[in-house]
Structures are given as C-alpha cells and as structure tokens.
Design a protein around this motif. Sequence first.
Motif, PDB file in Angstrom:
ATOM      1  N   MET A  39      12.130  -0.595   3.683  1.00 24.88           N
ATOM      2  CA  MET A  39      12.886  -0.327   4.453  1.00 24.88           C
ATOM      3  C   MET A  39      13.956  -0.903   5.111  1.00 24.88           C
ATOM      4  O   MET A  39      13.013  -2.058   6.033  1.00 24.88           O
ATOM      5  CB  MET A  39      12.366   0.676   4.420  1.00 24.88           C
ATOM      6  N   ILE A  40      14.932   0.080   5.474  1.00 21.20           N
ATOM      7  CA  ILE A  40      15.753  -1.027   7.207  1.00 21.20           C
ATOM      8  C   ILE A  40      15.833   0.096   7.733  1.00 21.20           C
ATOM      9  O   ILE A  40      16.093   1.435   7.588  1.00 21.20           O
ATOM     10  CB  ILE A  40      16.687  -1.682   6.266  1.00 21.20           C
ATOM     11  N   ASN A  41      16.029  -0.214   9.286  1.00 18.66           N
ATOM     12  CA  ASN A  41      16.535   0.748  10.121  1.00 18.66           C
ATOM     13  C   ASN A  41      18.309   0.204  10.360  1.00 18.66           C
ATOM     14  O   ASN A  41      18.493  -0.120  10.625  1.00 18.66           O
ATOM     15  CB  ASN A  41      15.730   0.316  11.168  1.00 18.66           C
ATOM     16  N   VAL A  42      18.861   1.383  10.547  1.00 19.79           N
ATOM     17  CA  VAL A  42      20.285   2.110  10.796  1.00 19.79           C
ATOM     18  C   VAL A  42      20.437   3.012  12.062  1.00 19.79           C
ATOM     19  O   VAL A  42      19.812   3.821  12.015  1.00 19.79           O
ATOM     20  CB  VAL A  42      20.970   1.645   9.486  1.00 19.79           C
ATOM     21  N   GLU A  43      21.533   2.279  12.663  1.00 18.14           N
ATOM     22  CA  GLU A  43      22.331   3.547  13.545  1.00 18.14           C
ATOM     23  C   GLU A  43      23.276   4.871  12.931  1.00 18.14           C
ATOM     24  O   GLU A  43      24.141   3.620  12.666  1.00 18.14           O
ATOM     25  CB  GLU A  43      22.391   3.006  15.268  1.00 18.14           C
ATOM     26  N   VAL A  44      23.293   5.686  12.706  1.00 22.57           N
ATOM     27  CA  VAL A  44      25.005   6.550  12.877  1.00 22.57           C
ATOM     28  C   VAL A  44      25.655   6.710  13.481  1.00 22.57           C
ATOM     29  O   VAL A  44      24.747   8.039  14.693  1.00 22.57           O
ATOM     30  CB  VAL A  44      24.988   7.512  11.887  1.00 22.57           C
ATOM     31  N   VAL A  45      26.634   6.968  14.456  1.00 22.23           N
ATOM     32  CA  VAL A  45      27.038   6.938  15.423  1.00 22.23           C
ATOM     33  C   VAL A  45      28.580   7.413  15.316  1.00 22.23           C
ATOM     34  O   VAL A  45      29.292   7.264  14.213  1.00 22.23           O
ATOM     35  CB  VAL A  45      27.801   5.762  16.682  1.00 22.23           C
ATOM     36  N   PHE A  46      29.131   8.388  15.853  1.00 19.79           N
ATOM     37  CA  PHE A  46      30.137   9.532  16.213  1.00 19.79           C
ATOM     38  C   PHE A  46      30.112   9.916  17.482  1.00 19.79           C
ATOM     39  O   PHE A  46      29.381  10.427  18.107  1.00 19.79           O
ATOM     40  CB  PHE A  46      30.441  10.654  15.506  1.00 19.79           C
ATOM     41  N   ALA A  47      31.877   9.984  17.473  1.00 21.28           N
ATOM     42  CA  ALA A  47      32.135   9.925  19.576  1.00 21.28           C
ATOM     43  C   ALA A  47      33.245  11.004  19.211  1.00 21.28           C
ATOM     44  O   ALA A  47      33.814  10.272  18.420  1.00 21.28           O
ATOM     45  CB  ALA A  47      32.480   8.220  20.231  1.00 21.28           C
ATOM     46  N   LEU A  48      33.100  12.010  20.587  1.00 20.90           N
ATOM     47  CA  LEU A  48      34.694  12.273  20.450  1.00 20.90           C
ATOM     48  C   LEU A  48      34.955  12.049  22.288  1.00 20.90           C
ATOM     49  O   LEU A  48      33.960  11.090  22.537  1.00 20.90           O
ATOM     50  CB  LEU A  48      34.511  14.463  20.631  1.00 20.90           C
ATOM     51  N   PRO A  49      35.553  11.914  22.867  1.00 18.84           N
ATOM     52  CA  PRO A  49      36.345  12.341  23.773  1.00 18.84           C
ATOM     53  C   PRO A  49      35.373  12.262  25.100  1.00 18.84           C
ATOM     54  O   PRO A  49      35.319  11.111  26.255  1.00 18.84           O
ATOM     55  CB  PRO A  49      37.573  12.158  24.457  1.00 18.84           C
ATOM     56  N   THR A  50      34.479  12.830  25.175  1.00 20.91           N
ATOM     57  CA  THR A  50      33.742  13.263  26.167  1.00 20.91           C
ATOM     58  C   THR A  50      32.122  13.310  25.505  1.00 20.91           C
ATOM     59  O   THR A  50      30.994  12.840  26.902  1.00 20.91           O
ATOM     60  CB  THR A  50      34.008  15.122  26.470  1.00 20.91           C
ATOM     61  N   THR A  51      31.679  13.247  24.468  1.00 16.31           N
ATOM     62  CA  THR A  51      29.973  13.401  24.351  1.00 16.31           C
ATOM     63  C   THR A  51      30.035  12.073  22.455  1.00 16.31           C
ATOM     64  O   THR A  51      31.312  11.646  22.196  1.00 16.31           O
ATOM     65  CB  THR A  51      29.802  14.473  23.795  1.00 16.31           C
ATOM     66  N   ALA A  52      29.013  11.199  22.589  1.00 17.07           N
ATOM     67  CA  ALA A  52      28.532  10.492  20.914  1.00 17.07           C
ATOM     68  C   ALA A  52      27.324  11.207  21.329  1.00 17.07           C
ATOM     69  O   ALA A  52      26.739  11.711  21.495  1.00 17.07           O
ATOM     70  CB  ALA A  52      28.755   9.335  22.012  1.00 17.07           C
ATOM     71  N   THR A  53      27.319  10.435  19.662  1.00 16.60           N
ATOM     72  CA  THR A  53      26.435  11.414  19.066  1.00 16.60           C
ATOM     73  C   THR A  53      25.647   9.515  18.159  1.00 16.60           C
ATOM     74  O   THR A  53      26.568   9.398  17.626  1.00 16.60           O
ATOM     75  CB  THR A  53      26.424  12.780  17.469  1.00 16.60           C
ATOM     76  N   SER A  54      24.635  10.055  18.717  1.00 14.78           N
ATOM     77  CA  SER A  54      23.852   8.420  18.123  1.00 14.78           C
ATOM     78  C   SER A  54      22.356   8.794  17.737  1.00 14.78           C
ATOM     79  O   SER A  54      21.978   9.125  18.375  1.00 14.78           O
ATOM     80  CB  SER A  54      23.825   7.529  19.004  1.00 14.78           C
ATOM     81  N   LEU A  55      21.725   9.074  16.425  1.00 18.92           N
ATOM     82  CA  LEU A  55      20.944   8.808  15.104  1.00 18.92           C
ATOM     83  C   LEU A  55      21.018   7.767  14.454  1.00 18.92           C
ATOM     84  O   LEU A  55      21.111   6.987  13.709  1.00 18.92           O
ATOM     85  CB  LEU A  55      21.487  10.150  14.048  1.00 18.92           C
ATOM     86  N   GLN A  56      19.320   7.758  14.741  1.00 20.37           N
ATOM     87  CA  GLN A  56      18.840   6.321  13.547  1.00 20.37           C
ATOM     88  C   GLN A  56      18.003   6.457  12.927  1.00 20.37           C
ATOM     89  O   GLN A  56      17.799   8.284  12.668  1.00 20.37           O
ATOM     90  CB  GLN A  56      17.382   6.666  14.427  1.00 20.37           C
ATOM     91  N   VAL A  57      17.893   6.489  11.287  1.00 22.53           N
ATOM     92  CA  VAL A  57      17.672   6.401  10.197  1.00 22.53           C
ATOM     93  C   VAL A  57      17.041   5.285   9.561  1.00 22.53           C
ATOM     94  O   VAL A  57      17.478   3.727   9.894  1.00 22.53           O
ATOM     95  CB  VAL A  57      18.930   7.310   9.322  1.00 22.53           C
ATOM     96  N   SER A  58      16.279   5.953   8.280  1.00 24.05           N
ATOM     97  CA  SER A  58      14.963   4.482   7.883  1.00 24.05           C
ATOM     98  C   SER A  58      15.723   5.071   6.554  1.00 24.05           C
ATOM     99  O   SER A  58      15.194   5.678   6.359  1.00 24.05           O
ATOM    100  CB  SER A  58      14.194   4.617   7.929  1.00 24.05           C
ATOM    101  N   MET A  59      16.386   3.880   5.850  1.00 22.42           N
ATOM    102  CA  MET A  59      16.574   3.598   4.488  1.00 22.42           C
ATOM    103  C   MET A  59      16.234   2.696   3.376  1.00 22.42           C
ATOM    104  O   MET A  59      15.770   1.636   4.494  1.00 22.42           O
ATOM    105  CB  MET A  59      18.339   3.646   4.174  1.00 22.42           C
ATOM    106  N   PRO A  60      16.683   3.336   2.600  1.00 17.63           N
ATOM    107  CA  PRO A  60      15.640   2.148   1.816  1.00 17.63           C
ATOM    108  C   PRO A  60      16.875   1.083   1.263  1.00 17.63           C
ATOM    109  O   PRO A  60      18.194   0.774   2.074  1.00 17.63           O
ATOM    110  CB  PRO A  60      15.534   2.886   0.310  1.00 17.63           C
ATOM    111  N   VAL A  61      15.811  -0.032   1.011  1.00 19.25           N
ATOM    112  CA  VAL A  61      17.112  -1.553   1.189  1.00 19.25           C
ATOM    113  C   VAL A  61      17.594  -1.231  -0.677  1.00 19.25           C
ATOM    114  O   VAL A  61      17.214  -0.650  -1.024  1.00 19.25           O
ATOM    115  CB  VAL A  61      15.988  -2.805   0.572  1.00 19.25           C
ATOM    116  N   GLY A  62      19.528  -2.088   0.237  1.00 22.72           N
ATOM    117  CA  GLY A  62      20.524  -1.618  -0.735  1.00 22.72           C
ATOM    118  C   GLY A  62      20.802  -0.512  -0.351  1.00 22.72           C
ATOM    119  O   GLY A  62      22.357  -0.146  -1.320  1.00 22.72           O
ATOM    120  N   SER A  63      20.818   0.725   0.483  1.00 19.10           N
ATOM    121  CA  SER A  63      21.532   1.787   0.671  1.00 19.10           C
ATOM    122  C   SER A  63      22.811   1.552   1.063  1.00 19.10           C
ATOM    123  O   SER A  63      23.128   0.885   1.315  1.00 19.10           O
ATOM    124  CB  SER A  63      20.319   2.650   2.086  1.00 19.10           C
TER     125      SER A  63
END
Length: 109
Positions: free
Chosen positions: A1-25
């Motif tokens: 498993m690998i750990n990655v971060e998924v991010v989406f930003a708006l001018p006033t806020t940002a959303t950052s989520l951590q997710v564990s994925m299988p290798v090769g995702s």
Amino acid sequence: MINVEVVFALPTTATSLQVSMPVGSTAEEAVIKSGILEKCPEIDASKLTLGVWNRTCKLTQVLEQGDRIEIYRPLIADPKDARRKRAEKAKDEGRANKITGGRPIDKAK
C-alpha cells in the motif's frame, strides 16, 4: 500500500485528503477513492484535470508513495487574451507606442 494526498483548492478554502492505495493505482482511482468528489460538489468529474506535484498528468498516471494529486479548476480567462487586452489598453492610454507596443520615447529628456 502507498499513501497519497488528494487536494482541491478554491480561492478561499482548500480540501486535502489522505488516502491509502494499492501499489499500481492511478491518479483517477485515488481521486475517486478519496471521496473528494462528494465532499466538493464544485468538481466536475467528467472534466477532471489533474496534476502530481504541480505537473499536469493523465488520469492513468501510476502513483508513487507520497504523491500529491492536485485537482485543477478550469481557467476563467484565457491568459493570451488577457495580455492582449492589457496591451491594447496601454496603447489607448498612451503608455505604449501605438505601432510597436513598446514604451513611448520621452522627448522631454
């Protein structure tokens, strides 16, 4: 498993989520598994533009440990068009030479 971060930003806020994925995702799989599409309804899932560490990538890019997947918003203005409009305005205001577009020569010096 690998750990990655998924991010989406708006001018006033940002959303950052951590997710564990299988290798090769892929980047697209990480976005879907993170749940960010449900958390941020502003994201159009049919027109995803993604990047990994500030470099655009395909949805099928295979991820590595620690990657940061960024979801990009569409541009609201074409940069070339905006530059062209600024240049025309400078010519109209006399801040630029009407023929060359360069700075006008100050004949008072």
